[in-house]
Design a protein around this motif. Structure first.
Motif, PDB file in Angstrom:
ATOM      1  N   TRP A   1       0.828  -1.197   0.000  1.00 58.87           N
ATOM      2  CA  TRP A   1       0.000   0.000   0.000  1.00 58.87           C
ATOM      3  C   TRP A   1       0.867   1.254   0.000  1.00 58.87           C
ATOM      4  CZ3 TRP A   1      -4.280  -1.462   4.092  1.00 58.87           C
ATOM      5  CH2 TRP A   1      -5.071  -2.497   3.561  1.00 58.87           C
ATOM      6  N   ARG A   2       0.251   2.370  -0.339  1.00 59.05           N
ATOM      7  CA  ARG A   2       0.951   3.655  -0.422  1.00 59.05           C
ATOM      8  C   ARG A   2       0.140   4.708   0.326  1.00 59.05           C
ATOM      9  NH1 ARG A   2       0.344   7.442  -4.384  1.00 59.05           N
ATOM     10  NH2 ARG A   2      -0.921   5.979  -5.572  1.00 59.05           N
ATOM     11  N   LYS A   3       0.845   5.563   1.058  1.00 57.76           N
ATOM     12  CA  LYS A   3       0.201   6.651   1.816  1.00 57.76           C
ATOM     13  C   LYS A   3       0.436   7.961   1.084  1.00 57.76           C
ATOM     14  CE  LYS A   3       2.360   8.759   5.111  1.00 57.76           C
ATOM     15  NZ  LYS A   3       2.369  10.150   4.742  1.00 57.76           N
ATOM     16  N   THR A   4      -0.612   8.762   1.014  1.00 59.24           N
ATOM     17  CA  THR A   4      -0.469  10.099   0.452  1.00 59.24           C
ATOM     18  C   THR A   4      -1.038  11.110   1.444  1.00 59.24           C
ATOM     19  OG1 THR A   4      -2.630  10.027  -0.661  1.00 59.24           O
ATOM     20  CG2 THR A   4      -0.712   9.257  -1.922  1.00 59.24           C
ATOM     21  N   GLY A   5      -0.577  12.332   1.373  1.00 58.68           N
ATOM     22  CA  GLY A   5      -1.084  13.397   2.228  1.00 58.68           C
ATOM     23  C   GLY A   5      -0.469  13.389   3.614  1.00 58.68           C
ATOM     24  N   ASP A   6      -0.726  14.458   4.333  1.00 60.47           N
ATOM     25  CA  ASP A   6      -0.153  14.647   5.663  1.00 60.47           C
ATOM     26  C   ASP A   6      -1.228  14.847   6.718  1.00 60.47           C
ATOM     27  OD1 ASP A   6       2.409  14.510   4.646  1.00 60.47           O
ATOM     28  OD2 ASP A   6       2.697  16.680   4.585  1.00 60.47           O
ATOM     29  N   SER A   7      -0.927  14.355   7.916  1.00 62.97           N
ATOM     30  CA  SER A   7      -1.746  14.629   9.101  1.00 62.97           C
ATOM     31  C   SER A   7      -1.352  16.003   9.626  1.00 62.97           C
ATOM     32  CB  SER A   7      -1.486  13.597  10.190  1.00 62.97           C
ATOM     33  OG  SER A   7      -1.858  12.316   9.765  1.00 62.97           O
ATOM     34  N   LEU A   8      -2.269  16.654  10.296  1.00 60.22           N
ATOM     35  CA  LEU A   8      -2.024  17.976  10.851  1.00 60.22           C
ATOM     36  C   LEU A   8      -2.480  18.008  12.307  1.00 60.22           C
ATOM     37  CD1 LEU A   8      -1.317  21.018  10.425  1.00 60.22           C
ATOM     38  CD2 LEU A   8      -3.696  21.321   9.750  1.00 60.22           C
ATOM     39  N   LEU A   9      -1.581  18.405  13.192  1.00 63.28           N
ATOM     40  CA  LEU A   9      -1.944  18.553  14.599  1.00 63.28           C
ATOM     41  C   LEU A   9      -2.753  19.836  14.745  1.00 63.28           C
ATOM     42  CD1 LEU A   9      -1.750  17.630  17.542  1.00 63.28           C
ATOM     43  CD2 LEU A   9       0.413  18.877  17.697  1.00 63.28           C
ATOM     44  N   VAL A  10      -4.016  19.697  15.145  1.00 61.78           N
ATOM     45  CA  VAL A  10      -4.925  20.836  15.273  1.00 61.78           C
ATOM     46  C   VAL A  10      -4.827  21.461  16.660  1.00 61.78           C
ATOM     47  CG1 VAL A  10      -7.356  21.545  15.206  1.00 61.78           C
ATOM     48  CG2 VAL A  10      -6.488  19.856  13.559  1.00 61.78           C
ATOM     49  N   SER A  11      -4.775  20.605  17.687  1.00 59.57           N
ATOM     50  CA  SER A  11      -4.676  21.115  19.056  1.00 59.57           C
ATOM     51  C   SER A  11      -3.980  20.092  19.936  1.00 59.57           C
ATOM     52  CB  SER A  11      -6.059  21.442  19.626  1.00 59.57           C
ATOM     53  OG  SER A  11      -6.840  20.266  19.755  1.00 59.57           O
ATOM     54  N   PHE A  12      -3.452  20.609  21.048  1.00 59.27           N
ATOM     55  CA  PHE A  12      -2.738  19.776  22.017  1.00 59.27           C
ATOM     56  C   PHE A  12      -3.067  20.324  23.393  1.00 59.27           C
ATOM     57  CE2 PHE A  12       0.826  18.358  24.562  1.00 59.27           C
ATOM     58  CZ  PHE A  12       1.082  17.095  24.079  1.00 59.27           C
ATOM     59  N   ALA A  13      -3.741  19.520  24.207  1.00 57.87           N
ATOM     60  CA  ALA A  13      -4.171  19.977  25.523  1.00 57.87           C
ATOM     61  C   ALA A  13      -3.534  19.136  26.624  1.00 57.87           C
ATOM     62  CB  ALA A  13      -5.685  19.890  25.632  1.00 57.87           C
ATOM     63  N   PRO A  14      -2.884  19.783  27.588  1.00 54.74           N
ATOM     64  CA  PRO A  14      -2.300  19.062  28.723  1.00 54.74           C
ATOM     65  C   PRO A  14      -3.378  18.384  29.562  1.00 54.74           C
ATOM     66  CG  PRO A  14      -1.528  21.343  28.641  1.00 54.74           C
ATOM     67  CD  PRO A  14      -2.640  21.221  27.653  1.00 54.74           C
ATOM     68  N   VAL A  15      -3.073  17.207  30.073  1.00 51.76           N
ATOM     69  CA  VAL A  15      -3.974  16.492  30.970  1.00 51.76           C
ATOM     70  C   VAL A  15      -3.328  16.371  32.344  1.00 51.76           C
ATOM     71  CG1 VAL A  15      -5.173  14.309  31.421  1.00 51.76           C
ATOM     72  CG2 VAL A  15      -5.144  15.264  29.109  1.00 51.76           C
ATOM     73  N   SER A  16      -2.116  15.798  32.412  1.00 49.54           N
ATOM     74  CA  SER A  16      -1.421  15.668  33.694  1.00 49.54           C
ATOM     75  C   SER A  16       0.061  15.490  33.429  1.00 49.54           C
ATOM     76  CB  SER A  16      -1.956  14.473  34.489  1.00 49.54           C
ATOM     77  OG  SER A  16      -1.652  13.264  33.813  1.00 49.54           O
ATOM     78  N   SER A  17       0.848  15.742  34.479  1.00 47.28           N
ATOM     79  CA  SER A  17       2.286  15.509  34.354  1.00 47.28           C
ATOM     80  C   SER A  17       2.904  15.278  35.719  1.00 47.28           C
ATOM     81  CB  SER A  17       2.985  16.692  33.682  1.00 47.28           C
ATOM     82  OG  SER A  17       3.143  17.754  34.588  1.00 47.28           O
ATOM     83  N   SER A  18       4.073  14.654  35.665  1.00 48.94           N
ATOM     84  CA  SER A  18       4.893  14.478  36.848  1.00 48.94           C
ATOM     85  C   SER A  18       6.296  14.912  36.470  1.00 48.94           C
ATOM     86  CB  SER A  18       4.907  13.012  37.285  1.00 48.94           C
ATOM     87  OG  SER A  18       5.901  12.826  38.272  1.00 48.94           O
ATOM     88  N   THR A  19       6.827  15.883  37.200  1.00 44.82           N
ATOM     89  CA  THR A  19       8.178  16.340  36.911  1.00 44.82           C
ATOM     90  C   THR A  19       9.217  15.534  37.687  1.00 44.82           C
ATOM     91  OG1 THR A  19       7.970  18.074  38.579  1.00 44.82           O
ATOM     92  CG2 THR A  19       7.474  18.682  36.302  1.00 44.82           C
ATOM     93  N   ASP A  20       8.741  14.667  38.599  1.00 48.06           N
ATOM     94  CA  ASP A  20       9.662  13.795  39.339  1.00 48.06           C
ATOM     95  C   ASP A  20      10.184  12.714  38.403  1.00 48.06           C
ATOM     96  OD1 ASP A  20       9.173  15.178  41.678  1.00 48.06           O
ATOM     97  OD2 ASP A  20       7.498  13.881  42.238  1.00 48.06           O
ATOM     98  N   PRO A  21      11.445  12.304  38.610  1.00 54.66           N
ATOM     99  CA  PRO A  21      11.979  11.248  37.752  1.00 54.66           C
ATOM    100  C   PRO A  21      11.248   9.930  37.989  1.00 54.66           C
ATOM    101  CG  PRO A  21      13.717  12.280  39.059  1.00 54.66           C
ATOM    102  CD  PRO A  21      12.418  12.822  39.545  1.00 54.66           C
ATOM    103  N   PRO A  22      10.944   9.162  36.983  1.00 54.86           N
ATOM    104  CA  PRO A  22      11.029   9.559  35.584  1.00 54.86           C
ATOM    105  C   PRO A  22       9.813  10.410  35.216  1.00 54.86           C
ATOM    106  CG  PRO A  22      10.202   7.320  35.722  1.00 54.86           C
ATOM    107  CD  PRO A  22      10.492   7.777  37.143  1.00 54.86           C
ATOM    108  N   ALA A  23      10.031  11.379  34.363  1.00 53.17           N
ATOM    109  CA  ALA A  23       8.947  12.270  33.948  1.00 53.17           C
ATOM    110  C   ALA A  23       7.871  11.481  33.207  1.00 53.17           C
ATOM    111  CB  ALA A  23       9.486  13.381  33.060  1.00 53.17           C
ATOM    112  N   ALA A  24       6.625  11.870  33.423  1.00 53.41           N
ATOM    113  CA  ALA A  24       5.495  11.270  32.716  1.00 53.41           C
ATOM    114  C   ALA A  24       4.515  12.383  32.406  1.00 53.41           C
ATOM    115  CB  ALA A  24       4.845  10.196  33.565  1.00 53.41           C
ATOM    116  N   VAL A  25       3.997  12.391  31.195  1.00 49.36           N
ATOM    117  CA  VAL A  25       3.067  13.432  30.774  1.00 49.36           C
ATOM    118  C   VAL A  25       1.902  12.773  30.051  1.00 49.36           C
ATOM    119  CG1 VAL A  25       2.788  15.524  29.381  1.00 49.36           C
ATOM    120  CG2 VAL A  25       4.979  15.069  30.482  1.00 49.36           C
ATOM    121  N   ALA A  26       0.697  13.300  30.264  1.00 53.46           N
ATOM    122  CA  ALA A  26      -0.488  12.856  29.527  1.00 53.46           C
ATOM    123  C   ALA A  26      -1.105  14.079  28.861  1.00 53.46           C
ATOM    124  CB  ALA A  26      -1.485  12.191  30.466  1.00 53.46           C
TER     125      ALA A  26
END
Length: 172
Positions: free
Chosen positions: A87-112
């Motif tokens: 198969w062949r892919k054409t075209g590009d995806s576009l990131l429309v929005s990005f919203a933070p949910v949660s994070s931990s700055t303590d090692p190891p870092a984790a972000v949602a």
């Protein structure tokens, strides 16, 4: 009596007070830094996906570099299967929005986070040139994302989980 260079070093440094241990800090000082790194990571991942040529497995490597764990396994399986089918892919995806949910700055870092991606320009076609994308595929979809610390990317994170979800904010 002569002292070796090592002996002089030991005498000079051996009596110096030892520094207090410093608590290990995560790669990000603030949640804002962690979320910014996660967004940059996801943008790089989308860019890597957009650059994939299914006839050239070497183009898959940048996608794998931005993923780990379940996300990496899913990408490896998916890209390998699509390539094997010719198969062949054409075209590009576009990131429309990005919203933070949660994070931990303590090692190891984790972000949602929750992203909205526009795939309306993306098509996948078979060897005869016929689309294999279902007519029911939405033009936009929401993705729940999880990121983990990584020493292999310049953002300090990789995508560890990516799950398409229903989201009214992303519909359109």
């Amino acid at each position: 009596m002569t002292l070796s260079l090592v002996s002089v070093f030991v005498l000079v440094t051996g009596c110096a007070p030892q520094p207090e241990p410093v608590e290990s800090q995560g790669p990000f000082a603030t949640e804002e830094e962690a979320f910014a790194a996660a967004e940059e990571t996801y943008r790089n991942y989308v860019e890597a996906l957009n650059a994939v040529d299914l006839s050239d497995p070497e183009t898959f490597e940048p996608v794998y570099e931005w993923t780990t764990g379940a996300a990496n396994a899913t990408e490896r399986e998916s890209l390998t299967q699509l390539a094997a089918k010719g198969w062949r892919k054409t075209g590009d995806s576009l990131l429309v929005s990005f919203a933070p949910v949660s994070s931990s700055t303590d090692p190891p870092a984790a972000v949602a986070a929750l992203a909205c991606v526009d795939v309306s320009a993306v098509d996948v076609v078979d060897a005869s040139g016929s689309t294999v994308v279902p007519e029911t595929r939405p033009d936009r979809y929401a993705v729940e994302l999880e990121f983990e610390s990584s020493g292999t990317t310049d953002t300090g994170l990789t995508v560890s989980k990516s799950t398409a979800v229903e989201s009214a904010e992303c519909a359109g």
